[in-house]
Write a protein that holds these residues in place. Structure first.
Motif, short mmCIF file in Angstrom:
data_model
loop_
_atom_site.label_atom_id
_atom_site.label_comp_id
_atom_site.label_asym_id
_atom_site.label_seq_id
_atom_site.Cartn_x
_atom_site.Cartn_y
_atom_site.Cartn_z
N THR A 100 9.75 -12.94 -7.29
CA THR A 100 9.50 -12.57 -5.90
C THR A 100 10.36 -13.43 -4.98
OG1 THR A 100 7.68 -14.14 -5.55
CG2 THR A 100 7.12 -12.02 -6.53
N GLY B 250 -1.87 -5.02 -1.27
CA GLY B 250 -1.37 -6.24 -1.90
C GLY B 250 -1.08 -7.32 -0.87
N ARG C 66 0.27 -11.57 -0.64
CA ARG C 66 0.73 -12.77 -1.31
C ARG C 66 1.10 -13.82 -0.26
NH1 ARG C 66 4.75 -11.13 -4.36
NH2 ARG C 66 3.67 -11.17 -6.34
N ASP D 188 -2.28 -14.61 -4.64
CA ASP D 188 -2.12 -13.19 -4.39
C ASP D 188 -3.43 -12.46 -4.65
OD1 ASP D 188 -1.76 -11.54 -7.24
OD2 ASP D 188 -1.19 -13.64 -7.39
N ASN E 231 -4.67 -8.22 -5.08
CA ASN E 231 -4.26 -6.82 -5.14
C ASN E 231 -5.49 -5.96 -5.42
OD1 ASN E 231 -1.05 -7.04 -5.42
ND2 ASN E 231 -2.00 -8.64 -6.65
N GLY F 44 -5.80 -10.69 -9.07
CA GLY F 44 -5.25 -11.72 -8.20
C GLY F 44 -5.27 -13.07 -8.88
#
Length: 805
Positions: free
Chosen positions: A181, A247, A249, A267, A269, A328
């Motif tokens: 990422t 989502g 993060r 994170d 989700n 997560g």
């Protein structure tokens, strides 16, 4: 429009509105300089990676190097290309990387395979490992359900093909997906986009990054996707197979000096769509009596399917459908440069919460009225590694620890149509409704622990010749528990106590009580050796041999029973897979590095392959694991990309995959050989193709642009195309004449305008020619000949507005 879309959609316009305040970063120029630092690396790629910067930086060997210098088969897809092609999860990624296969009837029952290998095809069993490791920022994701979530602020994805056991662990006998990422930056930057399309599609993404202090930086990203379903349920009057994803993060980077960086990331989700169902596809004749075939059974209860054409996308499932899915976690990554090497520590906790409801009879009849197995998982990982880089020697030494706990609570219940569906008219209980309300309560848990030490070295014998040995020692321990308790509609528990009656016999034919506590533990040793030789500048040849394994497993969904309904405990565990892999490849760059051509040929032999064995009945045993004697996957792959100028690029990737059972003499029989009194107990399917594997698969695309001035803005108008093709494949663990899926080709187009300061607007159409195709077929329970399936997405279209600053 729900709260999730409002959350992301509210952030995106604010970021878009700020584009006049912040100047875009100057584009990188092509250079032959050394590999840039992580925060400076330009990694946008198309296909195999012909990028604007000329070099694709990867971390496939746990250190930074260019993709063309890595002696392994690797596909690199940049974040920009992912966004442009609408590849918002791993499922779409298979259209860009032809050797990757993705199958998902719901998030839990998801398989990600490479070269036809990875996870057994069919119902998920928590007691085994995946064969394709999914890593996000160096954190291993044990649950393949994570592959169904939206990509969130992704920089690039590396698909590593072939065993990666030395550096990535026992769970990578087929390959690994290494997702990186975008990281926090000490220069303020951001991006945002919103998309609208047919099927009520709304997607919003935003990310912002910048300094808090001179030594502390932060990054926040959010993504929301919402889309109406593609299948209409005439019973519930709702669309199913939709998307409702959120989502988030957040990352904090603490960098007190150039030598030390510490990143804290978290994170979350969530998916909450009306999902997951299927449609009627066809019926096929089994070996059951004529009055026990699907058509006769349906006629006896006055039932007709809503449509016999699967592409009408109609279903009538009468049980409640739900696919609540939350994943997560939190990770802490520290990198410390000490002398000539770097010490890295990655500590992580992840959770998974799965809340499903399904209709297991695939019809609108109340045969199975409840089928739900909610699960909760916690996993903890710790990795510590040291990377050294010298003039003649590079090496990585590391240790890895893993602990996982999964708890599952299941409820399965039959309804008013079950008795006549499951009992023959000659049975005295046929009109008794004795199976109505029959309920099974399933309780299971898994404790899975693993520790390993590993090392890999690269010795530059000469400037041209490099030898790379690697080793890994691994210990695994699994402790499981499975209990099924069975109750009548009145609440009385059915026990295996030696008593029999016609009613009890009929009920035990649906649900059998069972309690087992399977255990497994073992040491394993993996090693590999790669030799690579730079024949000339831009030409690298490599050859690899790997001996690795996939950990043994335990059956967490129950095991077969003997004549007295006692569990056959010998089937409670499955042996480790033993893998031998051979590969040779050629990587080339030419035409002043405007073109790339990579070739690879491989053969992977697996002994004691972990296969899924399906049972034809509703609830006796849905599926369990067993070892097939031997499996082989072999093939040839080619990746080509060319960028003759900054105005045009094109890529073509192709694969021929021959993946077969070499020896599987006691496999489950296909439906056409099942269901009769004299049907074989098992079948020899040696030599037949593995499920889900197309012999031929291709991905291809291009983009052309031209400079224009539009609304007083200097920029480019561009046209892009991405296509894919795959030949036919089997959609059943044992190939059946009823479950072959025809090959198909998909085409996606986009056309837009972008400026040098990061503004981009484009229209897109996916599956442009509205190709009818099937993602997956399912054999209906009960050996009635019913074949259900999931039709692929129809044509979708929309517009995207994007701004980077």
């Amino acid at each position: 429009m729900n709260f999730r879309v409002l959350l992301a959609g509210g952030v995106a316009p604010l970021a878009l509105a700020s584009h006049g305040v912040y100047a875009a970063e100057a584009p990188a120029t092509t250079t032959n300089a050394a590999v840039p630092a992580p925060e400076d690396a330009q990694t946008t790629s198309v296909g195999t990676g012909a990028s604007d910067s000329g070099e694709i930086v990867v971390t496939a060997r746990r250190r930074q190097e260019t993709a063309q210098d890595v002696p392994l088969a690797i596909s690199v897809v940049g974040g920009e290309h992912i966004d442009n092609t609408g590849a918002f999860n791993v499922g779409r990624l298979q259209q860009l990387t032809p050797t990757l296969q993705f199958y998902s009837s719901n998030p839990r029952n998801t398989a990600v395979n490479i070269r036809g290998l990875g996870a057994p095809f069919g119902l998920t069993n928590d007691g085994i490992e995946q064969g394709v490791g999914i890593y996000i920022d160096d954190v291993y994701n044990a649950r393949v359900a994570s592959a169904t979530f939206d990509f969130l602020d992704v920089k690039q994805i590396e698909v590593l093909r072939g065993p990666q056991g030395t550096l990535y662990g026992k769970n990578t006998t087929a390959g690994a997906i290494n997702i990186t990422t975008n990281q926090p930056t000490f220069d303020f930057e951001g991006k945002a986009e919103v998309s609208f399309g047919n099927l009520n599609f709304v997607q919003a993404k935003a990310a912002v990054s910048g300094p808090i202090t001179d030594t502390l930086a932060a990054r926040l990203a959010v993504s929301s996707t919402n889309r109406r379903g593609t299948i209409y349920n005439v019973t519930s009057n709702q669309w199913i197979q939709g998307q409702d994803n959120l989502g988030l993060r957040g990352q904090l980077l603490f960098k007190p000096s150039d030598a030390l960086s510490i990143t804290l990331a978290g994170d979350y989700n969530e998916q909450d769509a009306a999902c997951c169902g299927s449609v009627y596809v066809r019926t096929g004749t089994t070996q059951r009596a004529a009055d026990r075939q699907f058509a006769a059974l349906a006629a006896a209860q006055g039932y007709t399917v809503p449509s016999t054409n699967p592409y009408d996308r109609l279903t009538d499932l009468d049980a409640t459908l739900q696919a609540g899915n939350k994943i997560g976690g939190v990770s802490l990554k520290a990198k410390w440069d000490i002398g000539p090497g770097t010490l890295t520590s990655v500590t992580a906790w992840r959770f998974w919460d799965w809340q499903p409801q399904n209709d297991r009879d695939f019809t609108g009849l109340p045969i199975v009225t409840k089928s739900q197995n909610p699960s909760q998982q916690d996993q903890y990982t710790q990795e510590l590694r040291y990377n050294y880089s010298g003039d003649r020697l590079d090496f990585v030494l590391g240790a890895f620890g893993f602990y996982q706990r999964i708890d599952t609570q299941g409820t399965e219940q039959h309804g008013s149509a079950s008795t006549k569906w499951n009992l023959a008219p000659s049975n005295a209980l046929y009109n008794s409704n004795v199976l109505n309300g029959l309920t099974a309560l399933n309780t299971q848990y898994l404790k899975n622990a693993s520790v390993a030490v590993y090392g890999q070295a690269s010795w530059k014998v000469t400037p041209e010749l490099t030898l790379q040995p690697g080793v890994r020692v691994n210990y695994d321990k699994k402790d499981g528990f499975y209990q099924r308790r069975v109750f009548t509609a009145s609440g009385s528990e059915i026990l295996i106590d030696g008593t029999t009656s016609p009613v009890k016999t009929a009920q035990l034919g649906i649900f059998t009580p069972q309690t087992i506590s399977p255990k497994f533990s073992d040491w394993n040793f993996s090693y590999d050796f790669t030799a690579s030789y730079k024949v000339a500048p831009g030409i690298l040849f490599y050859a690899t041999y790997a001996k690795t394994f996939k950990s043994g497993g335990i059956n967490q969904n129950g095991v077969p029973t003997d004549a007295a309904n006692n569990p056959i405990l010998g089937a409670a565990t499955v042996k480790p897979e033993s893998v031998q892999h051979y590969e040779a490849g050629l990587k080339t760059e030419f035409w002043d590095r405007r073109a790339i051509l990579n070739l690879s040929a491989y053969r992977t032999d697996i002994k004691d392959y972990q296969a899924n064995v399906n049972n034809g009945q509703f609830g006796v045993l849905r599926g369990y694991l067993a070892n097939a004697g031997a499996v082989r996957s072999q093939g040839v792959e080619a990746d080509f990309s060319v960028r003759p100028s900054e105005r045009f690029n094109v890529y073509v990737n192709g694969a021929y995959t021959d993946a077969t059972y070499r020896k599987f003499v006691d496999a489950p029989c296909p439906p056409e050989l099942s269901g009769g009194a004299s049907s074989p107990a098992n079948c020899d399917i040696s030599g037949q193709r593995l499920p889900g594997v197309s012999k031929w698969s291709l991905s291809f695309g291009l983009e052309a642009n031209a400079p224009v001035t539009f609304l007083e803005q200097e920029g480019q108008v561009y046209f892009g195309y991405d296509g894919s093709y795959r030949s036919n494949f089997s959609s059943n663990p044992t190939p059946s004449i009823y479950t072959w899926v025809d090959g198909y080709s998909l085409s996606n187009f986009r056309v837009g305008f972008r400026t040098d300061d990061g503004f981009d607007i484009y229209g897109w159409v996916r599956n442009a020619f509205d190709q009818n195709y099937i993602d997956q077929l399912f054999v209906g329970p009960g050996n009635t000949g019913l074949i259900a399936g999931l039709p692929g997405d129809p044509r979708t279209w929309g517009v995207t507005l994007r701004k980077s600053f």
